[in-house]
Design an enzyme around this catalytic site. Structure first.
Site, PDB file in Angstrom:
ATOM      1  CE  LYS A 115      34.746  95.993  37.238  1.00 59.77           C
ATOM      2  NZ  LYS A 115      36.086  95.281  37.581  1.00 59.77           N
ATOM      3  CE  LYS A 197      34.186  87.295  44.767  1.00 58.95           C
ATOM      4  NZ  LYS A 197      34.526  87.154  43.465  1.00 58.95           N
ATOM      5  CE  LYS A 200      40.881  92.178  43.847  1.00 58.22           C
ATOM      6  NZ  LYS A 200      42.099  91.951  43.356  1.00 58.22           N
TER       7      LYS A 200
END
Ligand code: TRP
Length: 332
Positions: A115, A197, A200
């Site tokens: 991140k 995957k 969201k």
């Protein structure tokens, strides 16, 4: 009775919509677990601030997630579903645990490294201490099991390390939790990039099907789903797109891969994609009906999450009081 059940805690960041991947892969399992375990689900709004996010989006996503969990069939009597920010003990325990967590171990967290590489302009301290807040979420409730995806197992590991270190100094204060990957549950991939995957936070919105998507959108997304050129509905290595569609169809309809192969024998991908789109559209329509029932009564919805926060606070406070005493704070 209550005491013999194991405690499960999981957290979900309100940073995106709930999609069919999260529903088929996780939430459906939670419904099966609600009688066997003492289940707590925390909508991790504090965690959502580690990236810059519009306040209106945080609020909308948080309420939407809450309404969707109820709509999916999580019984608010059997599960404690609450907003993390409603239980101040999370932030309080997090500070304490910060003092028992090493700079070096947080620096080694792969999620922090990923991140911070992706957000070089906003490597804030919250991003760094994120796993400590997560450890507080888990340890406050003396959770035995933490259902998480693969990407979070390292965070459960560091939680155990922190708990062990604290227990080593002060005696048995915290239950050591274990990461829990339920056996069943489909691993749903993106419709446009079926090796990744269904996420969201996917930038390509055609890749994910959200639980609040209208019927025509669901059908359209499945029509556009990436497949191979074999044009034969068969589960086989390398056929990622078709394998994914079969996984989804199987999870929704309950049919086995063999049954699906028979059903679509001699038919093309167009028919199959339409069929998957239809069953998924029916499924989300059912959830959306329930969602409307829950969200149309604002007072009732508030009562449900306030009640859940009260229950969570009661347990969290017991643990925090014990911790404060152990570290030497003067009793209030
Ligand atoms: N970090 C988790 C994620 O990104 C969310 C989370 C927050 C969580 N607190 C938790 C998961 C506690 C399990 C237990 O998915």
């Amino acid at each position: 009775m209550e005491n013999t059940k194991k405690t499960i805690l999981s957290g979900i960041k309100p940073t995106g919509n709930l999609n069919i991947g999260g529903y088929l892969g996780a939430v459906k399992n939670w419904i099966q677990m609600q009688d066997e375990y003492n289940c707590l689900y925390c909508i991790a709004d504090l965690h959502s601030l580690t990236i810059r996010i519009d306040p209106a989006v945080v609020r909308r996503n948080s309420l939407e997630l809450f309404g969707l969990y109820l709509a999916c069939g999580l019984d608010p009597e059997k599960n404690t579903i609450f907003f993390q920010s409603h239980v101040s003990q999370h932030a309080e325990l997090s500070w304490i645990l910060n003092c028992y967590t090493m700079f070096g171990e947080l620096s080694r967290m792969t999620q922090f490294k990923d991140k911070s590489a992706k957000n070089a302009e906003n490597i804030n301290a919250g991003l760094f201490t994120y796993p400590v807040l997560m450890a507080a979420d888990i340890l406050l409730y003396q959770a035995d099991l933490v259902p998480v995806g693969e990407d979070q197992t390292q965070h459960v590991e560091i939680c155990r390390d922190i708990a062990n270190r604290f227990n080593g100094i002060y005696g048995d204060v915290f239950t050591l939790p274990e990461a829990y990957t339920p056996k069943v549950g489909a691993r749903v991939k993106s419709l446009t990039n079926p090796t990744a995957k269904m996420s969201k936070s996917d930038d390509d919105e055609n890749g994910t099907v959200n639980l609040l998507d209208p019927r025509d959108v669901v059908i359209r997304k499945f029509k556009k789903a990436v497949t191979d050129s074999e044009a034969c509905v068969r589960f086989a290595p390398g056929k990622d797109g078709i394998n994914n569609l079969m996984t989804i169809y199987s999870a929704v309809s309950g049919k086995s891969f063999e049954e699906i192969e028979k059903e679509f024998d001699g038919k093309g991908y167009g028919d199959f994609k339409l069929a998957v789109g239809e069953v998924v559209a029916d499924m989300v329509a059912g959830i959306q009906d329930q969602y409307k029932v829950y969200t149309s009564d604002k007072a009732q919805l508030e009562a449900i999450y306030r009640n859940a926060a009260d229950r969570a606070r009661y347990i969290a406070n017991k643990t925090l009081t014990k911790v404060y005493k152990k570290v030497g704070f003067v009793a209030k």
